[in-house]
Design an enzyme around this catalytic site. Structure first.
Site, PDB file in Angstrom:
ATOM      1  N   LEU A  45       5.910  23.669  19.937  1.00  0.00           N
ATOM      2  CA  LEU A  45       6.229  23.691  21.373  1.00  0.00           C
ATOM      3  C   LEU A  45       7.074  24.903  21.747  1.00  0.00           C
ATOM      4  O   LEU A  45       7.304  25.171  22.910  1.00  0.00           O
ATOM      5  CB  LEU A  45       6.933  22.399  21.784  1.00  0.00           C
ATOM      6  CG  LEU A  45       6.040  21.155  21.814  1.00  0.00           C
ATOM      7  CD1 LEU A  45       6.866  19.919  22.166  1.00  0.00           C
ATOM      8  CD2 LEU A  45       4.889  21.308  22.793  1.00  0.00           C
ATOM      9  N   HIS A  49       4.598  22.903   4.018  1.00  0.00           N
ATOM     10  CA  HIS A  49       3.854  24.151   4.210  1.00  0.00           C
ATOM     11  C   HIS A  49       3.631  24.726   2.817  1.00  0.00           C
ATOM     12  O   HIS A  49       4.569  25.214   2.193  1.00  0.00           O
ATOM     13  CB  HIS A  49       4.692  25.085   5.091  1.00  0.00           C
ATOM     14  CG  HIS A  49       4.111  26.471   5.249  1.00  0.00           C
ATOM     15  ND1 HIS A  49       4.532  27.320   6.238  1.00  0.00           N
ATOM     16  CD2 HIS A  49       3.155  27.139   4.573  1.00  0.00           C
ATOM     17  CE1 HIS A  49       3.857  28.472   6.148  1.00  0.00           C
ATOM     18  NE2 HIS A  49       3.022  28.390   5.143  1.00  0.00           N
ATOM     19  N   ASP A  60      -2.237  22.072  14.748  1.00  0.00           N
ATOM     20  CA  ASP A  60      -1.396  23.241  14.451  1.00  0.00           C
ATOM     21  C   ASP A  60      -1.378  24.180  15.663  1.00  0.00           C
ATOM     22  O   ASP A  60      -1.520  25.404  15.531  1.00  0.00           O
ATOM     23  CB  ASP A  60      -1.867  23.971  13.190  1.00  0.00           C
ATOM     24  CG  ASP A  60      -0.880  25.054  12.734  1.00  0.00           C
ATOM     25  OD1 ASP A  60       0.225  25.152  13.308  1.00  0.00           O
ATOM     26  OD2 ASP A  60      -1.228  25.809  11.811  1.00  0.00           O
TER      27      ASP A  60
END
Lengths: 307, 441
Positions: free
Chosen positions: B64, B183, B309
């Site tokens: 965001l 990740h 994503d």
């Protein structure tokens, strides 16, 4: 109509042959002391170099000189790029400086495509990252043509750091499109892991790669590679991949040796080969002027008298 | 206030429901769901004949960009994009400026996403797994962050390279019952890489990122998960090797889950064209083989969830030479359409399994108050009405997101969310026929 010269990959054989024929014509004329007539419209050519270059920049300037074009020099560190301007804004600015054509060298692969898009006029790629260097390929092809009389059927070995070389890619395309058999020769660490998209066979052994070769193109080994993880040592690299008399024993006795420069003498080539009769390095430099004359005229559409 | 979603195909994997019926919402909560429910006295009726009624979709992987990068996206624009994409709950990842590593920043996210001008979707923040203190990377204050409301911790954007640090982070998160969204990237293997290491990187002269840069970290994190018992969610799987490693880890009993992004199951390195930066992602677009194996992993359940994503960037950041462009693309407004087009309509997943990947599973993985139409379960009714067969062309210029960096611009898609409801109607698509609904006061 104007055109872009961005990559050998996209050029068809007719255009390549046309450019080489035009370059040969310029070569004959200039050597006869007969410069081409200046175009009726005055042309200014922006030479935008974001990476250091001696021979490419000089030969574009010299090409402009012979053609009666005005070269306008920009360099990356002297321009507003160093003040944070984006490439896009720099190119837009040059467009509005009313330049007629743009020649650009940039450290990023694909930057020439962007330049052509933003400039919106004739754009010539003078080297983009590790992608292509199409005028170097034209110069190399013209050199082989003048030494060998033809390209079709020749064995062309490209030796050294294939992975990071834009010359390797452009040369592979031009020689394969013109009917030569291309070989990529270098250590596994300096050859891309998947070569199916590039035209040529891969050889990790220099002797195998040079066997019967008619043309041997040595690539520059950049100094940072010698210390990086790609190589054991420059000494071992030299031992395995240096093009010298012993290595050339398996090649065609009439083979010519080329190098896009600048050379690391004693690494890619030994002195005897660099200064020997087989070596065509200085012809490559001179031919660079004539192919760049052809490229600029072709891009600007001045070759067809519609200027 | 009684709202009825009438006569649609109710697809709710949380109740093993796939039948034509009605969903009734009273005082903003689902009170009935099924074929034989009382739909009288409705204030608002949405006629869903021929459409799907599903739990509000959940996107567990969204950027965001607030705080600090609001030129790329804001909580307001991002949540509106989410609503338009059919999502009612989204997770925002922590690699902002500054990163979400303190409770005050979690409060900021929760406050801003609940503002009246935001998109009306729930935002579940994901906290930073690590923080840099005195030049040293160490675990963030995860217990405090959990109290502040994070649903998971993640090293997104700053993948943990030190295996010992990851081991202890997993031990601590196991104690806190906090999943880690990992990740997986070995930065020494992907260093300077721009696209997949393969035929196209060789052709274009772009530095390659080998698949092993992803796979060695998938393997490490799976093994550490097995050792510690920490729940680990593998972010955006892109390589066939990762799918296989996750399959093995699950077989061995590691509490591991995985997600895939739409661009990784329908695009390959061949789609890059001439250096189009909209196709620059990390991990990179790979090959047909990877796409096939990812689809197989989706089909057999190895890959639990589909997430966008969503990574918006400003135009000035993407109109640059390829190696200067950032990694990532927007996805909130295409995730459902691309999934339906390339997965559901191709028969890889049934409609019910599609909804599981897009709503139920992400909700269960992170323990969210979402992903179900079961009466009186979620605090607010979250409902998405999907037209599975409508054909439309994605136009990135018309999106709600500030980021216009999409590899799907101009693509013809089949299937779209036409109405999104989260306690109240939060999005109505132009494709929604207004004759389908009426309200009586």
């Amino acid at each position: 109509m104007n055109r872009n010269l961005l990559a050998m990959r996209h050029l068809d054989v007719d255009d390549i042959q046309y450019l080489l024929a035009m370059a040969q014509m310029h070569k004959d004329n200039v050597e006869a002391g007969d410069y081409p007539a200046p175009p009726s419209v005055r042309r200014s050519v922006g030479l935008l170099f974001f990476e250091n270059s001696t021979r490419t920049r000089v030969s574009f300037e010299k090409a402009c000189h012979y053609l009666g074009y005005q070269p306008v020099n920009f360099s990356g560190d002297g321009s507003s790029m160093s003040k944070g301007e984006t490439l896009r804004d720099t190119i837009f600015t040059l467009k509005h400086e009313r330049l007629d054509a743009l020649v650009m060298r940039h450290r990023s692969s694909g930057a020439a495509n962007l330049a052509a898009e933003y400039f919106g006029g004739p754009t010539v790629n003078a080297g983009d990252g590790q992608h292509e260097h199409p005028t170097q390929a034209l110069s190399d092809a013209l050199t082989v043509l003048s030494r060998k009389g033809q390209i079709e059927g020749l064995n062309v070995a490209i030796v050294g750091d294939i992975l990071h070389s834009r010359v390797a890619r452009s040369d592979a395309w031009i020689f394969s499109k013109l009917g030569a058999h291309v070989r990529f020769v270098g250590p596994n660490t300096l050859v891309p892991s998947v070569m199916s998209g590039l035209p040529g066979s891969v050889h990790y052994d220099l002797k195998e790669g040079l066997d019967g070769a008619d043309v041997v193109i040595c690539l520059r080994l950049q100094r940072e590679r010698m210390k990086g993880p790609h190589l054991s040592s420059s000494r071992e690299y030299t031992k395995l991949y240096q093009v010298n008399r012993a290595a050339l024993r398996v090649a065609n006795p009439e083979a010519i040796v080329m190098h896009p420069g600048p050379m690391n003498r004693g690494v890619e080539l030994d002195d005897a080969t660099a200064d020997g009769p087989q070596c065509a390095v200085l012809e490559q430099v001179t031919n660079g002027i004539f192919v760049r004359m052809a490229a600029l005229q072709w891009a600007l559409g001045d070759d067809r008298g519609d200027a | 206030m009684r709202t009825v979603f009438k006569n649609g195909r109710i697809i709710d994997p949380s109740q093993d429901l796939d039948l034509v019926g009605h969903v009734v919402v009273e005082n903003a909560q689902v009170v009935a769901c099924g074929p034989d429910v009382d739909i009288s006295d409705a204030t608002t009726v949405y006629d869903c004949t021929g459409l799907w009624i599903t739990p509000g979709l959940v996107d567990m992987h969204v950027h965001l960009r607030e705080p600090g990068e609001d030129y790329r996206e804001t909580i307001k624009t991002g949540t509106r994009a989410a609503a338009a994409g059919g999502f009612t709950t989204i997770c925002c990842l922590p690699n902002t400026t500054p990163p979400l590593d303190t409770p005050a920043l979690i409060d900021f996210i929760l406050d801003k996403s609940a503002a009246p001008d935001a998109g009306g979707v729930f935002v579940a923040p994901v906290g930073a797994l690590t923080t840099v203190k005195d030049g040293q990377t160490r675990m963030a204050n995860l217990a405090s962050l959990k109290s502040a409301g994070i649903v998971a911790a993640s090293d997104e954007g700053v993948p943990v390279q030190d295996a010992n640090l990851m081991l202890h982070a997993m031990e601590y998160c196991r104690q806190l019952d906090l999943p880690i969204m990992a990740h997986c990237e070995d930065l020494s293997l992907s260093a300077n890489g721009q696209i997949n290491d393969g035929a196209i990187s060789a052709l274009l002269g772009l530095a390659g990122m080998p698949r092993t840069a992803e796979e060695v970290m998938v393997m490490r994190n799976c093994l550490l998960s097995l050792q510690t018992g920490c729940r680990v969610h593998i972010l955006r799987v892109s390589s066939w090797g990762s799918v296989e490693l996750i399959r093995q880890a699950k077989y061995l009993g590691a509490p591991v889950t995985a997600e895939v992004c739409p661009h990784h199951f329908c695009l390959t390195e061949n789609d890059l064209g001439e250096f189009d930066t909209n196709f620059k992602t990390t991990p990179p677009l790979r090959t047909e083989l990877d796409v096939d194996m990812i689809l197989q992993g989706l089909s057999d359940g190895t890959i639990d969830a589909i997430a966008s994503d969503h990574s918006p960037y400003a135009a000035h950041e993407t109109r640059v030479p390829f190696d200067e462009a950032p990694f990532g693309c927007v996805g909130l407004e295409t995730a459902l359409g691309v999934t339906l087009t390339f997965v559901t309509h191709k028969g890889v997943l049934s409609p019910s399994e599609t909804v599981r990947r897009l709503a139920t599973a992400p909700s269960q993985i992170l323990g969210l108050d979402a992903g179900t139409l079961k009466p009186e379960t979620t605090a607010l009714a979250q409902v998405t009405v999907i037209d599975p067969d409508v054909e439309w062309t994605f136009d990135v210029k018309k999106t709600f997101s500030r980021g216009k960096n999409s590899p799907f611009d101009g693509m013809n898609l089949k299937g779209k969310a036409v109405l999104t409801y989260c306690g109240t109607e939060i999005y109505r698509d132009a494709l929604w026929d207004s004759a389908r609904d009426h309200t009586t006061e």
